[in-house]
Enzyme design. Sequence first.
Site, PDB file in Angstrom:
ATOM      1  N   SER A  62      29.779 -26.708  18.711  1.00 53.81           N
ATOM      2  CA  SER A  62      28.970 -26.141  17.595  1.00 53.81           C
ATOM      3  C   SER A  62      29.667 -26.615  16.114  1.00 53.81           C
ATOM      4  O   SER A  62      30.677 -27.092  16.169  1.00 53.81           O
ATOM      5  CB  SER A  62      29.304 -24.623  17.574  1.00 53.81           C
ATOM      6  OG  SER A  62      28.736 -23.939  18.829  1.00 53.81           O
TER       7      SER A  62
HETATM    8  N1  SAH Z   1      31.603 -23.427  22.252  1.00 51.12           N
HETATM    9  C1  SAH Z   1      30.930 -24.545  22.834  1.00 51.12           C
HETATM   10  C2  SAH Z   1      29.659 -24.806  22.866  1.00 51.12           C
HETATM   11  C3  SAH Z   1      29.289 -25.427  23.740  1.00 51.12           C
HETATM   12  S1  SAH Z   1      27.212 -25.603  23.599  1.00 51.12           S
HETATM   13  C4  SAH Z   1      31.635 -25.514  22.012  1.00 51.12           C
HETATM   14  O1  SAH Z   1      31.600 -25.329  20.615  1.00 51.12           O
HETATM   15  O2  SAH Z   1      31.916 -26.842  22.333  1.00 51.12           O
HETATM   16  C5  SAH Z   1      26.863 -24.222  24.913  1.00 51.12           C
HETATM   17  C6  SAH Z   1      27.559 -24.432  26.323  1.00 51.12           C
HETATM   18  O3  SAH Z   1      26.984 -23.215  27.117  1.00 51.12           O
HETATM   19  C7  SAH Z   1      27.209 -25.563  27.236  1.00 51.12           C
HETATM   20  O4  SAH Z   1      28.073 -26.329  27.504  1.00 51.12           O
HETATM   21  C8  SAH Z   1      26.112 -24.813  28.111  1.00 51.12           C
HETATM   22  O5  SAH Z   1      26.398 -25.929  29.517  1.00 51.12           O
HETATM   23  C9  SAH Z   1      26.980 -23.799  28.430  1.00 51.12           C
HETATM   24  N2  SAH Z   1      25.906 -22.589  29.065  1.00 51.12           N
HETATM   25  C10 SAH Z   1      24.539 -22.419  29.202  1.00 51.12           C
HETATM   26  N3  SAH Z   1      24.263 -21.404  29.890  1.00 51.12           N
HETATM   27  C11 SAH Z   1      25.408 -20.975  30.618  1.00 51.12           C
HETATM   28  C12 SAH Z   1      25.807 -19.948  31.538  1.00 51.12           C
HETATM   29  N4  SAH Z   1      24.586 -19.150  32.262  1.00 51.12           N
HETATM   30  N5  SAH Z   1      27.134 -19.654  32.122  1.00 51.12           N
HETATM   31  C13 SAH Z   1      27.888 -20.554  31.322  1.00 51.12           C
HETATM   32  N6  SAH Z   1      27.669 -21.371  30.572  1.00 51.12           N
HETATM   33  C14 SAH Z   1      26.536 -21.906  29.925  1.00 51.12           C
END
Ligand code: SAH
Length: 215
Positions: A62
């Site tokens: 993000s």
């Molecule tokens: N906070 C992280 C954001 C990553 S993007 C950062 O800044 O790096 C969002 C993440 O949510 C992705 O890695 C995706 O695989 C994960 N995601 C999506 N659905 C999910 C679920 N049901 N349970 C766990 N993770 C999930």
Amino acid sequence: MGDFQKERLAMVEEQLRRRDIYDPRVLGAMAKVSRQSFVPADYQAAAYEDRPLPIGEGQTISQPYMVAVMTQSLELKGKERVLEIGTGSGYQTAILADLSQVVFTVERIPTLIQKAQMTLEALGYRNIFFLTGDGTKGWQEKAPFEGIIVTAGAPEIPKTLLSQLAEGGRLVIPVGPRYTQTLYKVTRQGSRFQEDDITGCVFVPLLGDYGWKEE
Ligand code: SAH
């Protein structure tokens, strides 16, 4: 190799403090954590730019400002148990771990959580617990949580997460259609849930039993 320390402090001033990030603990954590450690080598030079970056598997780290807004909304004082759904790169996890007692983080893509865990352990974090699986179910055995943060966009607020929120606890979650959402802060007051909208946002989809269905 850029001067990351200088870039990081400029990011805090220009992208955070100059906007509406005022919590000194949030500003301090973001001035400390080395965001470049969570970004793929090809993107390290862009680690402190005002935007999300790709981290592989079609996912993103993000934008710094979004990490700050979400963290500030959790109102962490240092003693909380925090649940994070969507570990991704682990950058948000590091910020949360600096500001609370313990973080429980859930990610559905094994390669991403493995990489995040290695990065966080190499940086010395010892107050983070990792779970691979569907975070829309929360982490029942570790509940209740004073703070819950979801870093992927949900079609609606998963009831499972509301039920795992402690009295007075805060849930921060992007909710809305697949390609554009509103960031909500939900505060538990007894059997009541107070909803406040914080800002518009764009997140990758939350996929799972209480999220979007996989195609
Ligand atoms: N906070 C992280 C954001 C990553 S993007 C950062 O800044 O790096 C969002 C993440 O949510 C992705 O890695 C995706 O695989 C994960 N995601 C999506 N659905 C999910 C679920 N049901 N349970 C766990 N993770 C999930």
